[in-house]
Design an enzyme around this catalytic site. Structure first.
Site, short mmCIF file in Angstrom:
data_model
loop_
_atom_site.label_atom_id
_atom_site.label_comp_id
_atom_site.label_asym_id
_atom_site.label_seq_id
_atom_site.Cartn_x
_atom_site.Cartn_y
_atom_site.Cartn_z
N SER A 49 0.81 -1.21 0.00
CA SER A 49 0.00 0.00 0.00
C SER A 49 0.85 1.27 0.00
O SER A 49 0.36 2.35 -0.33
CB SER A 49 -0.93 0.02 1.22
OG SER A 49 -1.83 -1.07 1.19
N GLY A 231 -4.24 -1.85 -0.87
CA GLY A 231 -3.44 -1.54 -2.04
C GLY A 231 -3.22 -0.04 -2.18
O GLY A 231 -3.90 0.76 -1.53
N GLY A 233 -2.79 3.74 -4.36
CA GLY A 233 -3.41 4.45 -5.46
C GLY A 233 -4.77 5.04 -5.13
O GLY A 233 -5.27 4.96 -4.01
N CYS A 259 -9.33 -1.78 3.58
CA CYS A 259 -8.53 -0.66 3.09
C CYS A 259 -8.97 -0.23 1.69
O CYS A 259 -10.04 0.31 1.52
CB CYS A 259 -7.05 -1.02 3.16
SG CYS A 259 -6.54 -1.52 4.81
N PHE A 260 -8.16 -0.50 0.67
CA PHE A 260 -8.53 -0.18 -0.70
C PHE A 260 -9.82 -0.90 -1.06
O PHE A 260 -10.68 -0.37 -1.79
CB PHE A 260 -7.40 -0.58 -1.64
CG PHE A 260 -7.42 0.12 -2.98
CD1 PHE A 260 -7.44 1.50 -3.06
CD2 PHE A 260 -7.41 -0.61 -4.16
CE1 PHE A 260 -7.45 2.14 -4.29
CE2 PHE A 260 -7.42 0.02 -5.39
CZ PHE A 260 -7.45 1.40 -5.46
N HIS A 351 -6.52 -2.42 8.83
CA HIS A 351 -5.85 -3.70 8.65
C HIS A 351 -6.16 -4.64 9.82
O HIS A 351 -5.47 -4.61 10.84
CB HIS A 351 -4.34 -3.50 8.56
CG HIS A 351 -3.86 -2.90 7.28
ND1 HIS A 351 -3.30 -3.65 6.27
CD2 HIS A 351 -3.86 -1.63 6.85
CE1 HIS A 351 -2.97 -2.85 5.27
NE2 HIS A 351 -3.32 -1.62 5.60
N GLU A 353 -5.49 -7.69 10.04
CA GLU A 353 -4.45 -8.72 10.19
C GLU A 353 -3.37 -8.28 11.18
O GLU A 353 -2.56 -9.10 11.62
CB GLU A 353 -3.83 -9.06 8.84
CG GLU A 353 -2.72 -8.15 8.37
CD GLU A 353 -3.21 -6.78 7.93
OE1 GLU A 353 -2.40 -5.84 7.94
OE2 GLU A 353 -4.40 -6.64 7.59
#
Length: 395
Positions: A49, A231, A233, A259-260, A351, A353
């Site tokens: 990311s 990720g 962008g 997230c993304f 996140h 994880e």
């Protein structure tokens, strides 16, 4: 040593911070952002990311525990550049296999140390994330105007699609641990190893797919669910991924995104996204889970967010039924999660994880498994049901 040579961090507004070279010598360009974690620097560096970004660590002392192969979250370091106040002079951990400086040099990551990272952080918090560059070696000798011109010629993060750079080139499978209870198709937009391990630990065969696959490719696997990873962008530059998600949701496949993947669910539902001034990055971001009333300390890394009302429910502008915001940031009320009330789909902006970071949100993988097991659509129809709009693939 490279660390004794001069280096300079240049921001697009002309701000300059002179220090010492750290890692590889040369020139690098990227968006300057800061990460607030007191630990977890190796997980940060190998988080896809962060592709395209020059990451400044707010913790003053970095590198104490060295690096090792076990804590790698992907196949390489992804940051465009690295900024620290004071690198550790020695490595003092029994798990260390190398020093952090050795990894930065071997992978060509240009960095800088010895600058006032507090001052840079305060400046970014005020002015916002911006294009930047680190210059050392022969590039340090460029004039101030030449260095600034190079920075201003760098790419803006807004409108940028980086998934092709970080996604796996070929599909692969992480087998379920213990008794298999189903399978999940993971669209790799920059997925972390810990995410895959958490899914496999719940008895799921994890089919990791390159970002260019179509909805037809996904449905041919007949997965129990679809997962969109984190990720880099701008989500507004990932229209093909949004189309893929819409097609798979219409086929009745349960979905979880992080997230993304949260931003892309928002866009698939017909919501907008926008760029945050300086983003949320670090392992100490407070989030409220509206369903339980619990406050979670979360690990985050995002510069974009979803536009949606925090309170109440609303109808998906794209026709996917009722939606609610499930989580929000206690720092700035940014949307941190979405929950679909009329289909099996939810997402969070952080996140779970916890690599690196607290374990407060790890329960979300269990919630995902419960959704899969309770779904009547755990085994979708044949791929013929996919929309023909997926034939062109993704960006």
């Amino acid at each position: 040593m490279a660390g004794a040579e001069p280096a300079v961090l240049v921001l697009e507004d002309g701000s300059r911070y002179v220090g010492r070279a750290y890692g590889a010598l040369g020139r690098t360009l990227g968006e300057a952002v800061f990460a607030t974690g007191m630990t977890g620097y190796q997980e940060t560096l190998t988080d896809p990311s962060y592709a395209g970004q020059i990451v400044l660590m707010t913790a003053p002392h970095i590198g104490n525990t060295g690096t090792n192969d076990e804590d790698m979250e992907s196949r390489q370091i992804w940051v465009a550049g690295y900024v620290v106040r004071e690198p550790s002079r020695i490595v003092s951990n029994y798990r260390a296999q190398r020093s952090l400086d050795e990894d930065l040099v071997s992978q060509g990551v240009v960095g800088i140390s010895g600058i006032d990272t507090r001052a840079v952080t305060r400046h970014i918090r005020s002015a916002g994330a911006m294009r930047s560059g680190i210059f050392s070696g022969a590039d340090f000798d460029l004039s101030d105007s030449e260095q600034l011109e190079l920075v201003l010629g760098g790419a803006q993060m807004a409108g940028r699609n980086l998934s092709e750079e970080v996604s796996t080139p070929e599909p692969f499978t992480v087998p379920a641990v213990g008794e298999k209870v189903g399978s999940v198709a993971v669209l790799d937009l920059g997925v972390k190893t810990s995410t895959l391990n958490n899914l496999a630990a719940r008895g799921l065969d994890v089919h990791v797919l390159p970002q260019m696959v179509t909805a037809r490719d996904v449905l041919e696997l007949q997965p129990s669910a679809l997962f969109f990873s984190n990720g880099p962008g701008d989500p507004a530059a990932s229209d093909k991924h949004v189309q893929l998600l819409q097609d798979v949701l219409r086929a009745g496949v349960p979905y979880f995104g992080i997230c993304f993947g949260n931003q892309l669910l928002g866009r698939a539902l017909g919501l907008g996204t926008y760029k945050l001034p300086f983003g949320h990055r670090g392992i100490n971001q407070p989030v409220l889970d509206k369903r339980t009333g619990r406050v979670e300390i979360t690990s985050q890394n995002h510069g974009f967010a979803v536009e949606a009302p925090i309170e109440g429910t609303f109808d998906s502008p794209a026709g996917f039924g009722r939606v609610e915001v499930s989580h929000f940031s206690l720092n700035d009320n940014v949307v941190e999660g979405l929950n679909c009330l009329d289909l099996n789909a939810f997402s969070v902006q952080y996140h779970p994880e916890a690599a690196a970071g607290p374990h407060d949100a790890n329960y979300l993988f269990d919630r995902f498994l419960e959704m899969i097991q309770g779904s009547k659509n755990a085994h979708p129809a044949a791929a013929d049901d996919a929309s023909t709009t997926d034939e062109e693939g993704t960006n």
